[in-house]
Every structure is written in C-alpha cells, then in structure tokens.
Design a protein around this motif. Structure first.
Motif, short mmCIF file in Angstrom:
data_model
loop_
_atom_site.label_atom_id
_atom_site.label_comp_id
_atom_site.label_asym_id
_atom_site.label_seq_id
_atom_site.Cartn_x
_atom_site.Cartn_y
_atom_site.Cartn_z
N ALA A 40 0.91 -1.19 -0.06
CA ALA A 40 0.09 0.10 0.07
C ALA A 40 0.99 1.26 0.02
O ALA A 40 2.12 0.99 0.13
N SER A 41 0.39 2.39 -0.28
CA SER A 41 0.87 3.49 -0.33
C SER A 41 0.35 4.39 1.03
O SER A 41 -0.54 4.33 1.06
N VAL A 69 4.60 0.60 3.12
CA VAL A 69 4.07 1.91 3.68
C VAL A 69 5.45 2.60 4.11
O VAL A 69 6.30 2.13 4.94
N ILE A 117 -5.36 0.40 21.66
CA ILE A 117 -5.13 -0.59 20.55
C ILE A 117 -5.60 -1.98 21.23
O ILE A 117 -5.78 -2.16 22.51
N ALA A 307 -4.73 9.67 18.66
CA ALA A 307 -6.15 9.21 18.48
C ALA A 307 -6.62 10.05 17.20
O ALA A 307 -7.87 9.75 16.78
N LYS A 308 -5.83 10.94 16.85
CA LYS A 308 -6.48 11.65 15.56
C LYS A 308 -5.69 11.33 14.33
O LYS A 308 -5.54 12.01 13.44
N SER A 309 -5.26 10.10 14.31
CA SER A 309 -4.19 9.83 13.04
C SER A 309 -5.16 9.62 12.01
O SER A 309 -6.30 9.08 11.99
N GLU A 310 -4.42 10.12 10.74
CA GLU A 310 -5.28 9.93 9.61
C GLU A 310 -4.98 8.47 9.01
O GLU A 310 -5.74 8.29 8.05
N ASN A 311 -4.08 7.83 9.46
CA ASN A 311 -3.74 6.44 8.83
C ASN A 311 -3.90 5.50 10.17
O ASN A 311 -3.03 4.73 10.08
N PRO A 312 -4.96 5.11 10.54
CA PRO A 312 -5.25 4.17 11.65
C PRO A 312 -4.91 2.81 11.54
O PRO A 312 -4.42 2.19 12.23
N VAL A 313 -5.28 2.42 10.17
CA VAL A 313 -4.98 1.16 9.83
C VAL A 313 -3.36 0.75 9.75
O VAL A 313 -2.96 -0.06 10.16
N LEU A 314 -2.88 1.64 8.82
CA LEU A 314 -1.42 1.50 8.83
C LEU A 314 -0.61 1.66 9.98
O LEU A 314 0.10 0.84 10.30
N ASN A 316 -1.77 0.71 12.93
CA ASN A 316 -2.17 -0.50 13.80
C ASN A 316 -1.30 -1.56 13.17
O ASN A 316 -0.78 -2.35 13.88
N GLU A 317 -1.04 -1.68 11.91
CA GLU A 317 -0.41 -2.52 11.23
C GLU A 317 1.16 -2.71 11.64
O GLU A 317 1.64 -3.56 12.21
N ASN A 321 0.82 -5.04 14.60
CA ASN A 321 1.13 -6.45 13.96
C ASN A 321 2.54 -6.72 13.72
O ASN A 321 3.16 -7.61 13.34
N ALA B 203 -3.51 -2.59 0.14
CA ALA B 203 -3.53 -1.34 -0.44
C ALA B 203 -5.16 -0.86 -0.56
O ALA B 203 -5.33 0.44 -0.34
N GLN B 209 -9.07 4.17 5.20
CA GLN B 209 -8.84 3.71 6.53
C GLN B 209 -9.72 4.16 7.55
O GLN B 209 -10.34 3.40 8.41
N GLU B 210 -10.17 5.54 7.58
CA GLU B 210 -11.13 6.06 8.35
C GLU B 210 -12.45 5.23 8.51
O GLU B 210 -12.82 5.11 9.51
N GLN B 231 -9.00 -2.65 13.84
CA GLN B 231 -8.19 -1.50 14.01
C GLN B 231 -7.05 -1.68 12.62
O GLN B 231 -6.54 -0.57 12.24
#
Lengths: 412, 538
Positions: A40-41, A69, A117, A307-314, A316-317, A321, B203, B209-210, B231
C-alpha cells in the motif's frame, strides 16, 4: 524570494492534484488499485527520541519493504515527545505514532490524544510488567518495546564480591576501599526521587497504593511512619556524605568512570559508556535499607498511536502487528541493546549486564502513569533535597510534603 | 503562512512631489507606462499573491476559515495599496502593519482569549474531540470473545466485514448483522472471495482507513451481543460500548448502570453523583484565572514574597549594572586612558554571549563542590552559592551584573560622547569641581537620553525568565510551601512553576497571570516615562 516561484508552483500543483485525487470516487479507479495488491502507499509519521532513532531506522525500513508504507522518523528530545504530543494532536498536526516511556500515558488518556489498541492474543507474548506499563484504566494503549530499571552497578576493579545484605553494610564495604565516593546515587539541586526510590520502597513507603490488579490508585502511600523512617535515613545519608546534591547525573557518571567509587545506582543507559571505557562491571539488585525489598521503578518504552491519526489502519499494522513480533524486537535489541519487552526475545538475551538489570527489575514496581504522579515529582524532589542538605527537619518536612501533595492532587 | 504576503519590500513609491504635467493629463497610466520599477513591483506583488493564494488553498484544505479570511483580506489590501495612486503612505506602512498584526496583536489577543478559558491538561481540545475520545476509550472488548480474522469487503459504496464462523463465511455491514453467504471461498480461517462483494487487499484498505476503523458490524440482531470492529483491517474483535453518546440530549449514558452524564459549565461530562468523564473540553471561565492567585490560599503566601523579591531584583539589577556601566564609561571616556579601544571591546564581550549560555556557564562555575569559583579561586572552599537562600540571591544579582553592565557601559559611553565639551568647559571656567560637574552637568544631561533605557531595563529584568530559570531554577525552594517555588523565583518563573511544572499544564492560568504581570510592568513603565519627561525640561 526567487526560490519561492518553483516552490509555490509545486505546492499549487500538489494542492490541485490532491483535490483531484480526493474527488476520484469512480469505481474503475479504485478497482485497479484495490484488490490483490499486497503493498500500500501511505506515510506514517513517528516521533522518536535521539537515543532510539538509530535502532528504529532499520526496523521501520524492513516494515516499508514488506508493506510499502513509508515511515517518516522525526527526532525529538525525549522530554518533549509527550508534551508536544498533547499540544499538537488536537490541532491535527501531530504524529501518527510516538515512541516514549509509559509514564506520560495517564496524561495522554486524560487529554484524549492517544488511541487504545487491541493486542489480543499477542499480549501473552509480553511480560506482565511490560503490559502493566502500557495499560491505563484497564485498556491497553501501546505496544511495549523495551523495559528499563535501575540497579546497583559494581566496579570489579575495586571490589569483586558483594556480601552486603543491607544498604548500610554496602556503604561500609564501599568506604573500606578508600575511594572518594562510596555508593554513587545521582542527585542535583532538586535531588532525584527516581534514583532514590529503591531505598524508599525498602522502608515500605511506595508513592501510591496499588489495587489488587497492580494498577495504581491516587491514594498516597508514601506518608506515615514508614515515610518518616525513610526521611530520617535520607538525612543520615546526607550527613554521612553518601548523598550530595552537588553530584548530578553527569558528575556521578564521570566519577564512576574515573574509578572514584566502587558502586553506583544507575540504569542501562550508562553501562554502555562504562563498557566502552573498558571497565569490568557487574550488575546486582540494590540491597535493602529499611528491611523490605528495594524495588526500583520499572519503566516501559512503548509505541503509542495518536487518537487523531489519519492512517489508523497503517499505524495499527506497524504498532500492533509488526513491532510486537519477536523478529522486530530481536532487531531492535540488536541495534539498540535494550532489554526487549517481548518475552521470547528477552529470553534470548545473554548479556550478563542486561540480565543483571532484568533480575533487579523483576521485583520492581511499574512507574505510575496516573496523572496525579506528575504532581508528585516536584514536591518529592524539592523535599528530598531539603532533607539531604539538612535545611529541613526530616519527619516534619516529609509530612508537610505529603499534605501538600495530597492538596495538589485533590485540586486536579 | 500568514506572514508570507508581507515579505515583499515596499515597491518603489511614486514621489508625491513630482507630478509631471504628462501624468496630470492622465497619460501616466500603468497600461501605457511600463517602467522598470513598475515591472519589479508587478513581479513582487505577483509573488506575494501567489504565496497568499497558496496559503488560502492550504488553509481551505484544513478548514481554517479564520486564516482564509485573513489572507484574502490581506491580499486585497496589499494589491489595492500597491496599485492605487492614492495610497502612498500605505505603501510604506502595510508590511509593518501586517507584521504587527500577526506577531503582536494576534499573540496578545490570543493570550487574552486563553486567559478566559480553562485550556490546559484535561481541557485540551474541542467538545467534539472530547466526545470522540470518550467514546473510543470506553468501548471495551467483550470478555472471552474470540479473535476474528476479518476480511474487509466492499460493494459499491458500502463496506462490510467477512468472517468465518463454523467453516461458513458470513458477511455483515453497519446496518446488517453477520449473515451466511453461499459460494464464498475460504483459506484457513479467513474468507478470500465472497460473491457479490469485492475483497479489499491491504492497499485497498489503506485507501479507506478511517471508514474501515469506524465501521461497527453488529454480531447479531441483539445489540447486547456487541459488534465487530477492526483497527488493522485484518483482525477483528467483538466490542461493547460501556458509555453511549446521544447527540439529541447531548449526554453520555452508562449502558450497565443507566447513569447519565451531562455537560457541565466547567467543560466535562458529569454524572449526578459528581463523577467526571475525561477528557473534557475548553470552555470560558470568566475571570476565574485572574482571581485565583488572590483566592487560592496555596498561592497567596508565596505570591507576596515573590512579588517583593521581583521588585528588589529588578531594581537592584538596574541600579548595579547602571552604576558599574556608568563608572566604566566615565573612566574610559577620559582621553588619558591608554588602549581605550581594546578595553572597550573587551568589556562588551559579556554582552556578546547569549544570556542563557552565560547563565549556564555561571551555574557550573558556582557549583559548590566542583565549581571553578570554590575550587580554584577560593582554594576548595565549600560556599553554597546557589543553594543558600541569601547567597543565591546575591549570586543572581552578581551574574546579572556581569551580564548587564556592558549594555549600560555602551549606552553611557554613547551618551557621554554626545555631551558637548564646551558646556563642561564653561562649568569648569565657572569654578565647578569634578564632583560638581558630574552631579550638576554630566548626570542630568546623561539622564535625558538614558532614563528611558533604565525604565526598559527595569521592565526587562522584571521578566528576566532566562536568567532565573537557567541559573537557579528558582531554587533553593521554600520549605513546606504548598506550591513548589523558591527564594529566587520572580513572578514570571513562579507562573511557569505553577502553571507548567506543578504537573498539570494550565495555559489559561499562565495567560491570566502573565497579563497581570504585564499590567504591573506597564504601569511602572508609564509612571517612569511620565517622570522622565520632566528631566527633559532642563
């Protein structure tokens, strides 16, 4: 002025391109990028202090290679990370991730800047004290990466054996060597409650009461007869010149390096300098001064998500993970040489010095992360300094301090 | 970004006195007269405009409407001023005014605004942020619930989760609880393809994401079973909120006890029993911050003592530096002193070092055990320069004397040289002695130009945070005071200790107290300047 033409043009171009991107919601566009692509980018911003940025660099580079990433590491002074995190997250300009000691966690939760988390089953991979450090109010907020505590460091060139079972015996043995200092404990004008804490707990006067699950309540426990006994002991160490406010961290380190003391109570952050100077040292638990076990504070270095990250999934990854894995923590250990929080990685550590710190910390108490703790420090240090320098009557000053802290905590 | 539009120096103005007859006939229009100056102006203003437009676009992207409005207005003003014939004074004033607006007035207004709020730890942001944070922090994983490998799927605009339950793939969305679908393929415990749904890879997940982290898929029709969320886009857990926010009544309700939390005046959700939820948000608190220093018994005691020391410190700092500076200036103003230039240059050195650096160096030199002064100069004496209350005050004044006398020396040297030699000569012929000349001629003449500088030096030292903070940190601390402040703390460092170092950051209180200090300093300066006007009437 001249340079700003291409800059402005570029900025305009990017702005327009971004605007165009966000508008492209047609399915044809997304189908090509979504789906099977493994990488992903995206860019994550991570704040790291100067002592950790070097060990973090190769680890996040491996993450980038695996996932695509990008992780932008921003070096900050370690004292600023927590403070700036609180100030900047609400403005939307904060980082996605920070690496920091856990003792600011309560303040971050209280200000709503850190996101919980879910470590899930991975929580079992860590030692209990590591998880306790990143837990606040029953929720886990970060991935622990390393554990640190202070212990007694011995200069084997001066003494080779420690038989002392009490701190007094230790001081007596150290004084027998005839060096200018006996047991170095770094001080400063505002003393150093952190480095004195093993002595304090050995009198049975921990700073806060702990509830059954090990979390701290904001009921002060450092007063009473136990606290007064510790205060009297501090005064005694002051008159015996074991403790001296003029000896701050740098001076204590230099004195130990110069072979001016057989013992020093310090943390792993100093031992690499000792090793580089060719010193032969051993790390031992601090002997008790007041009869009960001497417990140092155990600090957990963790990775926390905004709490205000715009890339929450990345984020968390990376945090949940990736950085929690044995492989990543092994790599962090190789680069930085700090005791990993991951139990499997920690089991592989063979360095006797790190193991010594780990043993000394196994009975330690997690550093309280509750917001009330930040109120304690200033009073605590100021009072200890006044007792050590003989400006204040020990028991009276200690009791006044407890009252003042309680007032200040209630006020919050 | 806001200061960018002021970067351009004022374009060459048209001299007001040179209106040529050609211009008065209207031929001087820029459309016909492309002079080099005009082209330069055009380019500069174009650059400013470009920067301004960039600023506006950036501000638009983050929805900062205040900045957008300010930039738009500033751009209009700049363009009008530099292309209009009627705004000649404006051409000189606009850049300065814009800087004044951004760096002075805005900062002052913002400090004033913060002083009336409870901004600080626990009240860090807006109400909507607080609501969001409380909701996130109180959503807890259902005890004993399994870890679910989740596959994020999409159909059109709708996102959903696919999970594998008992070997069967189930799909659910925000509105539809998990329900089995036929024909899906499974790899291990994870769904890999679901008919009618597009499976998102890493990707794809990264692009949305949000929305994905915000998605809650109910486990069943019964909301008490909780809902699944993820998450990281690959692992899901079953969550149950313990507090639910109702936007209509603006309250949080505890799902277990039914207790409601309503917003209070102090910016927190509070239950009837007085339990507060954190975080709170910023609200206005009127004059609370201003009155606290007088009402809070913990502050009043040290406050008076520190106020007194602040005045003593500022006054003595000015007096000692001025006395030494003046003395040296008079000495080195005498032509009989050889090598005056060398001495003068050397004396200015302390002024050339950054103040905070000098303070740190002095701190090291005054260390009782290892410091140069005790160790070398006093042959191993054990004098507690910085840890004894009185000696610490003396040390501070001495260090400030060292730091401050070169400035006074410079100022006095300049002022002395501007006193006309013949008036002094005249006094001497009239039979005045040296002291008489100094007292009646030199000093009064000197004061005309130096007095305002003494007042500003007083104001500077009144707020000399750097010196105190770097040299003693306010210490040695008072024994047993309910706030941790010390014998050498001045008002501004006390504000810092109370509002920041006491553990909780209180920006509102800090702003209010600094405004109070400003009022005090302003008043003193005003009185001082009124008095100096009488000096000029000699």
């Amino acid at each position: 002025m001249r340079r700003s033409i291409p800059l402005t043009a570029a900025a305009l171009g990017i702005t327009l391109a971004l605007a165009a991107c966000s508008g492209s919601a047609d399915p044809a566009d997304t189908e090509t990028s979504a789906g099977t692509d493994a990488t992903a980018s995206g860019t994550l911003t991570m704040w790291v202090d100067d002592t950790r940025i070097n060990e973090m660099e190769p680890v996040v580079a491996a993450f980038t290679e695996e996932t695509g990433v990008e992780v932008e590491l921003v070096q900050k002074a370690s004292g600023d990370i927590g403070k700036d995190f609180v100030a900047q997250v609400p403005t939307g300009e904060g980082p996605d991730i920070i690496v920091s000691a856990h003792d600011g966690l309560g303040e971050w939760v209280n200000n709503g800047v850190v996101a919980p988390i879910e470590l899930g089953d991975k929580a079992a991979d860590f030692s209990d004290s590591a998880i306790a450090g990143v837990t606040y109010d029953g929720k886990i907020y970060g991935t622990p990466i390393s554990i640190e505590n202070i212990a007694l460091v011995r200069n084997n060139a001066l003494l080779t054996e420690t038989t002392a079972t009490t701190f007094d015996e230790l001081v007596a043995q150290a004084k027998g060597t005839g060096t200018p200092f006996s047991v170095l404990i770094q001080q400063g004008e505002a003393s150093d409650p952190y480095h004195l804490y093993p002595l304090q707990t050995s009198f049975g006067a921990p700073v806060f009461e702990q509830s059954a699950d090990g979390s701290y309540t904001d009921t002060l426990a450092l007063g009473g007869p136990a606290g007064e006994a510790f205060a009297a002991y501090l005064a005694k160490l002051g008159t015996d010149k074991v403790l001296d406010l003029a000896i701050d961290g740098d001076k204590a380190k230099q004195a130990f390096l110069d072979g001016q003391a057989p013992y020093m109570i310090t943390g792993p952050w100093n031992t690499s300098a000792f090793a580089e100077a060719g010193m032969d040292i051993s790390v031992l638990p601090v002997p008790s001064a007041g009869g009960q076990p001497a417990q140092p504070f155990v600090g957990v270095q963790g990775v926390f998500i905004s709490a205000k990250s715009e890339n929450p999934v990345l984020a968390n990854e990376l945090v949940v993970n990736y950085l929690s894995t044995e492989a990543a923590q092994d790599m962090l250990f190789e680069e930085g040489g700090r005791m990993p929080a991951n139990a499997a990685s920690a089991a592989k550590v063979e360095d006797p010095i790190l193991k010594g710190f780990n043993d000394a910390g196994s009975t330690g108490a997690p550093m309280p992360a509750i917001p009330a703790m930040s109120t304690v420090w200033a009073f605590w240090g100021a009072t200890e300094a006044q007792i050590i320098s003989g400006q204040a009557e020990p028991a009276g000053a200690w009791n006044t301090m407890v009252t003042n802290i309680q007032d200040a905590v209630d006020k919050v | 970004m806001t200061d960018q539009q002021t970067v351009a120096p004022p374009a060459p103005p048209e001299e007001p006195g040179t209106r040529s007859p050609r211009r008065s006939r209207g031929d001087g229009s820029h459309a016909r007269n492309f002079s080099a100056g005009f082209l330069a102006k055009l380019v500069l203003v174009a650059l400013v405009d470009a920067l301004g437009v960039y600023g506006i676009l950036t501000a638009l992207a983050v929805e900062s409407w205040g900045i957008v409005a300010f930039l738009a207005l500033a751009l209009v003003v700049v363009n009008w001023v530099y292309f209009s014939r009627r705004a000649v004074p404006g051409k000189y004033l606009v850049p300065g005014l814009l800087f004044l607006l951004v760096y002075q007035l805005f900062v002052m207004a913002y400090t004033g605004y913060v002083a009336f709020t409870n901004y600080g730890d626990g009240h860090n942001s807006t109400k909507s942020d607080a609501i969001e944070s409380i909701a996130i922090q109180t959503e807890t994983r259902v005890e004993g619930s399994p870890t679910l490998p989740v596959t994020v799927v999409r159909s059109g605009d709708e996102l959903g989760f696919a999970i594998v339950q008992d070997g069967e793939v189930e799909v659910g969305t925000a509105d539809e609880p998990f329900a089995p679908v036929d024909g899906a393929s499974v790899d291990g415990d994870r769904a890999t393809a679901v008919p009618g749904w597009e499976v998102l890879g890493f990707a794809g997940i990264a692009e949305d994401q949000e929305a994905i982290t915000a998605l809650r898929v109910p486990l069943s029709d019964d909301s008490a079973d909780g809902s699944v969320r993820t998450q990281d886009g690959s692992t899901g857990y079953v969550y149950q909120p313990t507090l639910v926010y109702d936007p209509e009544t603006d309250t949080f309700t505890d799902t277990a006890t039914g207790e409601t939390y309503t917003p209070s005046d102090s910016g927190n959700f509070v239950s009837e029993d007085g339990d507060r939820l954190t975080p709170g948000w910023r609200v206005g608190v009127g004059f609370d911050n201003f009155t606290r220093v007088f009402n809070d018994p913990r502050l009043t005691g040290p406050f008076l003592q520190i106020t007194a020391w602040t005045f003593v410190f500022a006054a003595l700092s000015v007096a000692t530096t001025f006395a030494l500076g003046l003395f040296l200036a008079i000495v080195f103003n005498d032509p009989r002193v050889r090598g005056r230039k060398v001495y003068r240059s050397l004396l200015i050195l302390p002024y050339a070092f950054p103040g905070f650096l000098s303070a740190l160096v002095w701190k090291g030199m005054l260390n009782p055990k290892f410091g140069y002064i005790n160790e070398v100069l006093l042959g191993g004496a054990d004098i507690p320069w910085l840890t004894d209350p009185w000696l610490a005050k003396v040390s501070i004044l001495m260090v400030n004397l060292w730091l401050g006398f070169p400035y006074m020396f410079l100022v006095c040297t300049g002022a002395l040289q501007s006193i006309p030699e013949d008036t002094i000569e005249a006094a001497r012929i009239d039979g005045a002695g040296r002291m008489r000349i100094l007292r009646s001629m030199t000093l009064p003449l000197l004061m005309i130009s130096v007095a305002p500088l003494l007042i500003s030096s007083f104001a500077f030292n009144f707020n000399n945070f750097t010196l105190i903070y770097m040299l003693t940190g306010g210490g040695p601390n008072f024994v047993g005071t309910p706030v941790v402040v010390g014998h050498t703390d001045i008002l501004i460092t006390m504000v810092y200790s109370v509002a920041f170092e006491s553990g909780t950051k209180q920006y509102g209180l800090a702003s209010a107290l600094s405004i109070l200090i400003f009022v005090v300093v302003g008043l003193i300066a005003w009185l001082g300047f009124r008095r100096t006007r009488t000096l000029e009437e000699i």
